[in-house]
Structures are given as C-alpha cells and as structure tokens.
Scaffold this motif. Structure first.
Motif, short mmCIF file in Angstrom:
data_model
loop_
_atom_site.label_atom_id
_atom_site.label_comp_id
_atom_site.label_asym_id
_atom_site.label_seq_id
_atom_site.Cartn_x
_atom_site.Cartn_y
_atom_site.Cartn_z
N GLN A 8 -26.50 59.30 64.17
CA GLN A 8 -27.12 58.72 62.97
C GLN A 8 -26.06 58.01 62.13
OE1 GLN A 8 -28.83 62.17 61.15
NE2 GLN A 8 -30.90 61.74 61.94
N PHE A 9 -24.88 58.59 62.05
CA PHE A 9 -23.81 57.97 61.28
C PHE A 9 -23.47 56.59 61.84
CE2 PHE A 9 -19.24 57.18 60.74
CZ PHE A 9 -19.19 57.10 59.36
N ILE A 10 -23.33 56.50 63.15
CA ILE A 10 -23.02 55.22 63.79
C ILE A 10 -24.13 54.22 63.54
CG2 ILE A 10 -22.67 54.08 66.02
CD1 ILE A 10 -21.16 56.61 66.89
N GLN A 11 -25.38 54.65 63.61
CA GLN A 11 -26.50 53.75 63.34
C GLN A 11 -26.48 53.27 61.90
OE1 GLN A 11 -29.79 56.22 64.49
NE2 GLN A 11 -29.75 55.57 66.64
N GLN A 12 -26.16 54.14 60.98
CA GLN A 12 -26.08 53.76 59.57
C GLN A 12 -24.94 52.78 59.32
OE1 GLN A 12 -25.73 57.46 57.49
NE2 GLN A 12 -27.90 57.99 57.75
N VAL A 13 -23.82 53.01 59.97
CA VAL A 13 -22.69 52.10 59.84
C VAL A 13 -23.06 50.72 60.38
CG1 VAL A 13 -20.35 51.60 60.65
CG2 VAL A 13 -20.92 53.88 59.84
N ARG A 14 -23.69 50.66 61.53
CA ARG A 14 -24.11 49.37 62.10
C ARG A 14 -25.10 48.65 61.19
NH1 ARG A 14 -25.19 49.79 68.50
NH2 ARG A 14 -23.33 48.59 68.94
N ALA A 15 -26.00 49.40 60.57
CA ALA A 15 -26.98 48.80 59.65
C ALA A 15 -26.27 48.21 58.44
CB ALA A 15 -28.01 49.83 59.23
N GLU A 16 -25.27 48.91 57.91
CA GLU A 16 -24.54 48.41 56.74
C GLU A 16 -23.69 47.20 57.10
OE1 GLU A 16 -24.76 49.26 53.51
OE2 GLU A 16 -26.40 50.57 54.13
N VAL A 17 -23.04 47.22 58.26
CA VAL A 17 -22.22 46.08 58.68
C VAL A 17 -23.09 44.85 58.91
CG1 VAL A 17 -20.74 45.21 60.55
CG2 VAL A 17 -20.35 47.49 59.61
N ALA A 18 -24.31 45.05 59.36
CA ALA A 18 -25.22 43.92 59.58
C ALA A 18 -25.59 43.23 58.27
CB ALA A 18 -26.48 44.39 60.30
N LYS A 19 -25.49 43.95 57.14
CA LYS A 19 -25.82 43.38 55.83
C LYS A 19 -24.69 42.51 55.27
CE LYS A 19 -28.63 47.34 54.46
NZ LYS A 19 -28.72 48.46 53.49
N VAL A 20 -23.49 42.64 55.83
CA VAL A 20 -22.33 41.91 55.32
C VAL A 20 -22.50 40.42 55.62
CG1 VAL A 20 -19.83 41.58 55.53
CG2 VAL A 20 -20.82 43.88 55.61
N VAL A 21 -22.22 39.60 54.60
CA VAL A 21 -22.26 38.15 54.78
C VAL A 21 -20.82 37.70 55.01
CG1 VAL A 21 -22.83 35.94 53.72
CG2 VAL A 21 -24.26 37.95 53.27
N TRP A 22 -20.51 37.29 56.22
CA TRP A 22 -19.16 36.91 56.57
C TRP A 22 -18.91 35.46 56.18
CZ3 TRP A 22 -16.24 40.88 57.72
CH2 TRP A 22 -16.83 42.02 58.24
N PRO A 23 -17.72 35.14 55.66
CA PRO A 23 -17.43 33.75 55.28
C PRO A 23 -17.25 32.87 56.52
CG PRO A 23 -15.48 35.10 55.02
CD PRO A 23 -16.60 36.03 55.37
N THR A 24 -17.55 31.58 56.34
CA THR A 24 -17.35 30.64 57.44
C THR A 24 -15.87 30.30 57.52
OG1 THR A 24 -17.65 28.73 56.01
CG2 THR A 24 -19.64 29.65 57.05
N ARG A 25 -15.48 29.67 58.60
CA ARG A 25 -14.08 29.27 58.78
C ARG A 25 -13.66 28.30 57.67
NH1 ARG A 25 -10.28 29.24 62.81
NH2 ARG A 25 -11.73 30.22 64.23
N ARG A 26 -14.56 27.40 57.30
CA ARG A 26 -14.26 26.41 56.25
C ARG A 26 -14.02 27.12 54.91
NH1 ARG A 26 -16.86 22.94 52.47
NH2 ARG A 26 -15.88 20.89 52.44
N GLU A 27 -14.82 28.11 54.59
CA GLU A 27 -14.65 28.86 53.35
C GLU A 27 -13.30 29.60 53.33
OE1 GLU A 27 -19.24 29.96 52.13
OE2 GLU A 27 -18.16 31.29 53.49
N VAL A 28 -12.93 30.17 54.46
CA VAL A 28 -11.67 30.90 54.55
C VAL A 28 -10.50 29.93 54.37
CG1 VAL A 28 -10.16 32.23 56.09
CG2 VAL A 28 -12.60 32.74 55.98
N VAL A 29 -10.57 28.78 55.02
CA VAL A 29 -9.48 27.79 54.91
C VAL A 29 -9.38 27.29 53.47
CG1 VAL A 29 -8.77 25.47 55.61
CG2 VAL A 29 -9.56 27.10 57.33
N LEU A 30 -10.50 26.96 52.84
CA LEU A 30 -10.47 26.45 51.47
C LEU A 30 -9.94 27.49 50.49
CD1 LEU A 30 -13.76 24.36 51.24
CD2 LEU A 30 -11.41 23.54 51.23
N THR A 31 -10.39 28.72 50.61
CA THR A 31 -9.90 29.74 49.68
C THR A 31 -8.42 30.04 49.92
OG1 THR A 31 -10.77 31.47 51.13
CG2 THR A 31 -12.13 30.82 49.26
N THR A 32 -7.96 29.97 51.16
CA THR A 32 -6.55 30.17 51.46
C THR A 32 -5.71 29.07 50.82
OG1 THR A 32 -7.10 31.25 53.56
CG2 THR A 32 -4.85 30.43 53.31
#
Length: 65
Positions: A8-32
């Motif tokens: 159940q813990f692993i399932q909950q972790v996967r559900a939470e990670v799925a909610k994360v909005v990851w930045p695009t490569r362009r966003e990472v380059v611009l913020t860097t």
C-alpha cells in the motif's frame, strides 16, 4: 499511528509522484540561465559595495594619519 502495508505504501508513493508536474527542458534551461544572471549581478553589486566601503575607509583613515 497506523501501520501501512509495504505494498500500500508503494502504491501511495506512486500516486503522489504521478501528481507532480515536472518542468520541461526549456523551463529548466531558462531558470538555470536566470539563476546565473542573478548570481552574476549580485556578485557585481557586492564587489562595487566592497570597493566603495574600502575607498571610504582608506580616505577616512588617511585623514587621521
């Protein structure tokens, strides 16, 4: 505190990670780039402040010597 089944813990972790909005490569380059620019501007500002303080102190001490 309730104990959680490891599966159940692993399932909950996967559900939470799925909610994360990851930045695009362009966003990472611009913020860097922005971080490097801001760090450079900050370094220049503090170098100028340091020069001003040093010059002021040398003038002040030179007045008394």
């Amino acid at each position: 505190m309730a104990t959680t089944n490891p599966l159940q813990f692993i399932q909950q972790v996967r559900a939470e990670v799925a909610k994360v909005v990851w930045p695009t490569r362009r966003e990472v380059v611009l913020t860097t780039i922005m971080v490097f620019i801001m760090a450079s501007l900050t370094a220049i500002f503090f170098a100028l402040v340091d020069l001003a303080i040093r010059g002021g102190l040398q003038a002040l001490l030179g007045f008394f010597v």
